[in-house]
Structure formats: C-alpha cells, structure tokens
Design an enzyme around this catalytic site. Structure first.
Site, PDB file in Angstrom:
ATOM      1  N   GLY A 125       0.847  -1.214  -0.033  1.00  0.00           N
ATOM      2  CA  GLY A 125       0.121  -0.092  -0.132  1.00  0.00           C
ATOM      3  C   GLY A 125       1.039   1.306  -0.171  1.00  0.00           C
ATOM      4  N   GLU A 161       3.841   3.978   5.804  1.00  0.00           N
ATOM      5  CA  GLU A 161       2.978   3.243   5.695  1.00  0.00           C
ATOM      6  C   GLU A 161       1.914   3.865   5.087  1.00  0.00           C
ATOM      7  OE1 GLU A 161       1.496   0.622   5.363  1.00  0.00           O
ATOM      8  OE2 GLU A 161       0.895  -0.445   7.358  1.00  0.00           O
ATOM      9  N   ASP A 219      -5.153   2.455  10.698  1.00  0.00           N
ATOM     10  CA  ASP A 219      -6.609   2.460  10.811  1.00  0.00           C
ATOM     11  C   ASP A 219      -6.613   1.809  12.248  1.00  0.00           C
ATOM     12  OD1 ASP A 219      -9.135   1.692  10.478  1.00  0.00           O
ATOM     13  OD2 ASP A 219      -8.802   0.016   9.176  1.00  0.00           O
ATOM     14  N   ASP A 252      -5.705  -0.406  -2.079  1.00  0.00           N
ATOM     15  CA  ASP A 252      -6.358  -1.271  -2.996  1.00  0.00           C
ATOM     16  C   ASP A 252      -7.940  -1.756  -2.504  1.00  0.00           C
ATOM     17  OD1 ASP A 252      -5.223  -3.055  -1.210  1.00  0.00           O
ATOM     18  OD2 ASP A 252      -5.819  -4.844  -2.423  1.00  0.00           O
TER      19      ASP A 252
END
Ligand code: 5GP
Length: 174
Positions: A43, A98, A102, A159
């Site tokens: 990511g 990163e 979350d 994604d």
C-alpha cells in the site's frame, strides 16, 4: 468484480503538496544524516517513492511486505509478515513509511518488531493517512499527511482486491 464508483477525496495535487511539506520537515530533521526508509508494501509504494524523491539526505530504501487477514474491506486485526527481511538497523535512523493507520495494529506490530530486533538511533512512523476514529490500540503516527473519516479508501497505492492502486488520487468507495 463489478466496477465500483470511486469518489475523489484527495487530489493528486493535494497529495504532492503535502508530501513536499513532509519532505521539507524530514530534510530539516535529518540534515546531513543517513536514513533508512522502510516502505511497507504494497500500500505505501506510491507514497514512499514520491517522498523518497524529495528527500535530499543520504537514503537507503528497504521494502517489507505485510498483509492482514480478513475480508477485502475489513481488517481482521491479525498482521501477517509476508517478508520482513531487513539489514542491521542498529544505530541507524529509521523512517517506517505506511499507507494508512486504521486500527493501529500494523503500526504497533512494526514498532514492536523494530524495537525488539534493533537498537536504532531513532525510529519514526510516517503514514500517508490517519483514520483516527477506528483505532483499537493507543498509537499515533509521528508524521502523517491527511486525516480521513471511516471510509474505505482506495488509490495512490491503496487497493480493493488488488485493484485501484494505480489511481493518482485518493478516493473512497461508498
Ligand atoms: P491497521 O488496521 O493495522 O491500522 O491497518 C492495516 C492495513 O489495512 C493498512 O496498512 C492498509 O493496508 C489496510 N487498510 C486499512 N484501512 C484501509 C482503507 O481504508 N483502504 C484500504 N485500501 N486499505 C486499508
């Protein structure tokens, strides 16, 4: 998979502007010092590359790959280290890069991993996005570019079922 409707949240220009601001801060902080930038695949790939291009300090780039188990749009909270081979980071300045914090479990896993295996000179956690409302563990990125609400974000590396990483902007799926 059905084609989903993506709503634009943060434009390419806004992303690049914030990355430049962040790079300016990091260039000032580490002036003249060597830094190991650790990109968390997949990511963070776009963010890490664009950030690295704006850093004018001696830089090594490392890539590790993590995945979290779970359904496409919900993290299970279990972190799977797919490939976490790193050079010796003792006495090094480390920036972990990163895509999004979350629940915070991945960030905590990585900070604990670095601290358990190395005595770094410094370690900072740098995230493109910070989704504060979904945090499950008490951890904050040292640097981040944008706060986001509890929406499923795609684009610019992020994604849904391996799609949409190539979008140059950040969007969300309703
Ligand atoms: P954590 O919950 O451990 O903080 O985040 C785990 C990983 O879940 C992130 O690195 C990211 O790959 C993925 N993730 C969390 N929120 C989102 C989101 O809104 N969109 C996408 N595409 N991935 C997310």
């Amino acid at each position: 998979m059905d084609k989903k409707e993506i709503k634009i949240l943060i434009t390419e220009e806004e992303i690049q502007h914030k990355i430049k601001e962040l790079a300016d801060k990091l260039n000032a902080k580490y002036k003249g010092e060597k830094v190991y930038l650790i990109c968390v695949l997949k990511g963070a790939v776009m963010f890490a590359v664009d950030l690295a291009k704006r850093l004018n300090i001696p830089l090594s780039m490392e890539f590790i790959r993590l995945s979290s188990y779970g359904s496409a749009m919900a993290s299970s909270g279990l972190v799977n280290a797919v490939d976490i081979s790193l050079p010796n980071l003792n006495d090094k300045n480390v920036i972990i890069v990163e895509d999004i914090v979350d629940t915070g479990l991945t960030a905590k896993f990585l900070m604990d991993f670095i601290n358990a295996n190395f005595k770094t000179k410094s370690t900072v956690f740098c995230s493109l996005l910070d989704k504060k409302s979904t945090r499950k563990v008490d951890i904050e990125p040292d640097y981040y570019c944008f706060d986001v609400d509890d929406k499923f974000i795609v684009g610019y590396g992020l994604d849904l079922d391996q799609q949409y990483r190539n979008l140059p902007y950040l969007g969300y799926i309703e």
